[in-house]
Design an enzyme around this catalytic site. Structure first.
Site, PDB file in Angstrom:
ATOM      1  N   SER A 135       0.860  -1.179   0.000  1.00  0.00           N
ATOM      2  CA  SER A 135       0.000   0.000   0.000  1.00  0.00           C
ATOM      3  C   SER A 135       0.899   1.233   0.000  1.00  0.00           C
ATOM      4  O   SER A 135       1.714   1.415   0.912  1.00  0.00           O
ATOM      5  CB  SER A 135      -0.876  -0.019   1.263  1.00  0.00           C
ATOM      6  OG  SER A 135      -1.581   1.185   1.379  1.00  0.00           O
ATOM      7  N   LYS A 161      -1.400  -0.918  -4.202  1.00  0.00           N
ATOM      8  CA  LYS A 161      -2.570  -0.108  -3.830  1.00  0.00           C
ATOM      9  C   LYS A 161      -2.084   1.310  -3.640  1.00  0.00           C
ATOM     10  O   LYS A 161      -1.029   1.530  -3.035  1.00  0.00           O
ATOM     11  CB  LYS A 161      -3.169  -0.671  -2.527  1.00  0.00           C
ATOM     12  CG  LYS A 161      -4.003   0.284  -1.709  1.00  0.00           C
ATOM     13  CD  LYS A 161      -4.814  -0.478  -0.660  1.00  0.00           C
ATOM     14  CE  LYS A 161      -4.957   0.291   0.640  1.00  0.00           C
ATOM     15  NZ  LYS A 161      -5.727  -0.465   1.654  1.00  0.00           N
ATOM     16  N   LYS A 163      -3.188   5.319  -2.383  1.00  0.00           N
ATOM     17  CA  LYS A 163      -4.160   6.104  -1.621  1.00  0.00           C
ATOM     18  C   LYS A 163      -4.634   7.263  -2.489  1.00  0.00           C
ATOM     19  O   LYS A 163      -3.820   7.879  -3.198  1.00  0.00           O
ATOM     20  CB  LYS A 163      -3.490   6.645  -0.351  1.00  0.00           C
ATOM     21  CG  LYS A 163      -3.094   5.548   0.630  1.00  0.00           C
ATOM     22  CD  LYS A 163      -4.322   4.954   1.265  1.00  0.00           C
ATOM     23  CE  LYS A 163      -3.968   3.960   2.358  1.00  0.00           C
ATOM     24  NZ  LYS A 163      -5.165   3.427   3.026  1.00  0.00           N
ATOM     25  N   ASP A 188      -7.503   3.337  -2.764  1.00  0.00           N
ATOM     26  CA  ASP A 188      -8.169   3.388  -1.456  1.00  0.00           C
ATOM     27  C   ASP A 188      -8.418   4.842  -1.073  1.00  0.00           C
ATOM     28  O   ASP A 188      -7.478   5.627  -0.951  1.00  0.00           O
ATOM     29  CB  ASP A 188      -7.265   2.715  -0.404  1.00  0.00           C
ATOM     30  CG  ASP A 188      -7.927   2.637   0.964  1.00  0.00           C
ATOM     31  OD1 ASP A 188      -9.106   3.029   1.094  1.00  0.00           O
ATOM     32  OD2 ASP A 188      -7.251   2.173   1.916  1.00  0.00           O
ATOM     33  N   GLU A 213     -11.551   1.114  -3.061  1.00  0.00           N
ATOM     34  CA  GLU A 213     -11.817   0.809  -1.651  1.00  0.00           C
ATOM     35  C   GLU A 213     -12.404   2.002  -0.905  1.00  0.00           C
ATOM     36  O   GLU A 213     -11.895   3.114  -0.993  1.00  0.00           O
ATOM     37  CB  GLU A 213     -10.487   0.379  -1.007  1.00  0.00           C
ATOM     38  CG  GLU A 213     -10.640  -0.172   0.385  1.00  0.00           C
ATOM     39  CD  GLU A 213      -9.298  -0.663   0.955  1.00  0.00           C
ATOM     40  OE1 GLU A 213      -8.292  -0.689   0.209  1.00  0.00           O
ATOM     41  OE2 GLU A 213      -9.271  -1.004   2.144  1.00  0.00           O
ATOM     42  N   ASP A 238     -14.141  -1.421   3.550  1.00  0.00           N
ATOM     43  CA  ASP A 238     -13.200  -1.631   4.654  1.00  0.00           C
ATOM     44  C   ASP A 238     -13.860  -1.085   5.921  1.00  0.00           C
ATOM     45  O   ASP A 238     -14.563  -1.809   6.638  1.00  0.00           O
ATOM     46  CB  ASP A 238     -11.875  -0.914   4.319  1.00  0.00           C
ATOM     47  CG  ASP A 238     -10.863  -0.884   5.458  1.00  0.00           C
ATOM     48  OD1 ASP A 238     -11.152  -1.430   6.531  1.00  0.00           O
ATOM     49  OD2 ASP A 238      -9.769  -0.296   5.293  1.00  0.00           O
ATOM     50  N   LYS A 262     -10.161  -6.972   8.283  1.00  0.00           N
ATOM     51  CA  LYS A 262      -9.148  -6.684   9.303  1.00  0.00           C
ATOM     52  C   LYS A 262      -9.708  -7.216  10.610  1.00  0.00           C
ATOM     53  O   LYS A 262     -10.817  -6.820  11.011  1.00  0.00           O
ATOM     54  CB  LYS A 262      -8.917  -5.176   9.443  1.00  0.00           C
ATOM     55  CG  LYS A 262      -8.229  -4.522   8.261  1.00  0.00           C
ATOM     56  CD  LYS A 262      -8.155  -3.019   8.438  1.00  0.00           C
ATOM     57  CE  LYS A 262      -7.465  -2.359   7.250  1.00  0.00           C
ATOM     58  NZ  LYS A 262      -7.744  -0.907   7.202  1.00  0.00           N
ATOM     59  N   GLY A 290      -4.324  -4.166   6.186  1.00  0.00           N
ATOM     60  CA  GLY A 290      -3.201  -3.972   7.101  1.00  0.00           C
ATOM     61  C   GLY A 290      -3.344  -2.660   7.842  1.00  0.00           C
ATOM     62  O   GLY A 290      -3.994  -1.730   7.356  1.00  0.00           O
TER      63      GLY A 290
HETATM   64  O1  NPG Z   1       0.566  -2.229   4.769  1.00  0.00           O
HETATM   65  O2  NPG Z   1      -0.226  -2.288   6.778  1.00  0.00           O
HETATM   66  C1  NPG Z   1      -0.117  -1.777   5.652  1.00  0.00           C
HETATM   67  C2  NPG Z   1      -0.887  -0.515   5.379  1.00  0.00           C
HETATM   68  C3  NPG Z   1      -2.118  -0.770   4.603  1.00  0.00           C
HETATM   69  O3  NPG Z   1      -3.091   1.153   3.628  1.00  0.00           O
HETATM   70  C4  NPG Z   1      -3.004   0.433   4.596  1.00  0.00           C
HETATM   71  N1  NPG Z   1      -3.662   0.660   5.735  1.00  0.00           N
HETATM   72  O4  NPG Z   1      -6.651   2.447   5.369  1.00  0.00           O
HETATM   73  O5  NPG Z   1      -6.224   0.357   5.245  1.00  0.00           O
HETATM   74  C5  NPG Z   1      -5.872   1.506   5.512  1.00  0.00           C
HETATM   75  C6  NPG Z   1      -4.475   1.809   5.970  1.00  0.00           C
HETATM   76  C7  NPG Z   1      -4.334   2.173   7.426  1.00  0.00           C
HETATM   77  C8  NPG Z   1      -3.101   2.339   7.981  1.00  0.00           C
HETATM   78  C9  NPG Z   1      -5.411   2.344   8.224  1.00  0.00           C
HETATM   79  C10 NPG Z   1      -2.938   2.674   9.308  1.00  0.00           C
HETATM   80  C11 NPG Z   1      -5.265   2.674   9.554  1.00  0.00           C
HETATM   81  C12 NPG Z   1      -4.002   2.852  10.097  1.00  0.00           C
END
Ligand code: NPG
Length: 369
Positions: A135, A161, A163, A188, A213, A238, A262, A290
């Site tokens: 990500s 992915k 953002k 996302d 997403e 999500d 998650k 994640g």
């Molecule tokens: O690789 O763990 C990873 C990050 C994946 O983009 C990611 N996480 O919105 O899903 C999400 C985001 C996130 C990160 C959300 C930290 C909350 C805290």
């Protein structure tokens, strides 16, 4: 298992590079590590609540409060048989899924260590390595984003992915697609749009994305159903899916075609498995999200993602993508086929590096009966 004590560690770990989403920029990841003791055994869990309430209303401080003042008194000295029993005992605590999930993870680790079984085995995982992606946070410019994506592709990640947020969506995604026409790509939004402003995302439908997403509000399902009807690209939920019941609503309303699971967000691994089972029965693909986990949460995510319904690559990257020093002795690495190997030792299958945990701990408290 009789729970003798719970130790809470409020941890802050520097990321190798800042991570920016539509809700903010993180340079140091906070979480709460939970050590649950039973007999001579210690089980570890990670509560993924962050410093700020940007992704979820929960924060590391609210989770600390809920764990110390409400969860611990319900659990300490009690014989907690399994995850289902745990869920019943904490059912009187409304919400606060991230807090609950951290303790459930520690309980699974204890149960696995007691019975000599890996978390993967206990959850019913079918694979010993799972497909993963990376990500990539918001960058300064589309050019910088293309460069960052190129670096991860060179490292071997087969799914990217990115953002997005209003003003940084179609331009960013198009630049990446143009530079890398064939890659598995998804976006996302972390709830940054409304049904009205999401009209700007229409061109994404021509970029051959795996999914879009969580474009709309974090508690919305209904408007996502309206939006999905306007897009060929699958919408993936999500934030909106906080329980198996919410997954059922989304499926019945056709609000999405894919769900990101998650364990934290749904209140524990047992609930994550329930969401997986429901999606599988309904023919919806799922993947493991994640939350920039430490090695503890990463081990848990790998075991979860080994279940058969996780057919899309997870946001589970190698340890080096996140932390120069982690709090587990194990460091997870990327295999040549863009997979990561699922730990096979008892419980989470990891060993906590006590010195590293100490280095990153801001506050520590042990709760006994
Ligand atoms: O690789 O763990 C990873 C990050 C994946 O983009 C990611 N996480 O919105 O899903 C999400 C985001 C996130 C990160 C959300 C930290 C909350 C805290």
């Amino acid at each position: 298992m009789k729970l003798d004590s719970l130790t809470l560690f409020h941890v802050s770990m520097p990321l190798v590079s800042p991570f920016e989403t539509s809700f903010g920029r993180t340079t140091d990841r906070e979480c709460i590590v939970i050590a649950a003791r039973s007999g001579g055994l210690t089980g570890y869990g990670e509560c993924v609540a962050d410093r700020d309430p940007g992704y979820s209303y929960e924060t590391s401080h609210t989770a600390w409060h809920i764990l110390k003042d409400f969860a611990a008194p319900l659990l300490l000295g009690q014989d907690v048989a399994d995850a289902a029993d745990f869920q019943q005992r904490v059912a009187s605590i409304r919400g606060h899924n991230l807090a609950k999930a951290g303790v459930e993870m520690a309980l699974w680790d204890l149960l696995g260590k007691r019975d000599g079984k890996s978390l993967r085995e206990m959850l019913g995982g079918s694979r010993d390595r799972v497909p993963v992606g990376v990500s990539v946070g918001l960058q300064e410019s589309p050019e910088a984003l293309v460069q960052a994506v190129g670096k991860y592709l060179a490292e071997g990640y087969a799914r990217i992915k990115i953002k997005i947020k209003p003003g940084r969506d179609v331009g960013d995604a198009s630049a990446v697609r143009k530079a890398f026409p064939k890659i598995k790509l998804q976006v996302d939004a972390n709830s940054a749009y409304t049904l009205e402003t999401a009209a700007a995302l229409r061109p994404l439908d021509d970029l051959d994305l795996l999914l879009i997403e969580q474009p709309l509000n974090e508690d919305d399902i209904w408007d996502h159903a309206k939006l999905q009807a306007q897009f060929r690209t699958p919408i993936c939920l999500d934030e909106s899916i906080v329980s198996p019941r919410h997954a059922r609503y989304a499926i019945e309303m056709k609000a999405c075609q894919i769900i990101n699971i998650k364990a934290g967000r749904v209140g524990g691994l047992s609930q994550a498995v329930a969401v997986h089972d429901l999606c599988r029965a309904s023919g919806l693909p799922v993947w493991c999200g994640g939350m920039l986990e430490t090695g503890i949460g990463r081990a848990s995510n790998l075991a979860l993602a080994s279940l058969p319904g996780f057919t899309l690559p997870g946001d589970i990257s190698a340890s080096e993508r996140y932390y120069a020093r982690d709090i587990t002795r194990e460091r997870f690495t990327l295999n040549d086929d863009s997979t990561i190997t699922v730990p096979s030792g008892p419980g989470l299958g990891i060993c906590v590096d006590e010195a590293a945990l100490k280095e990153f701990t801001l506050n520590e408290m042990t709760l006994c009966e």
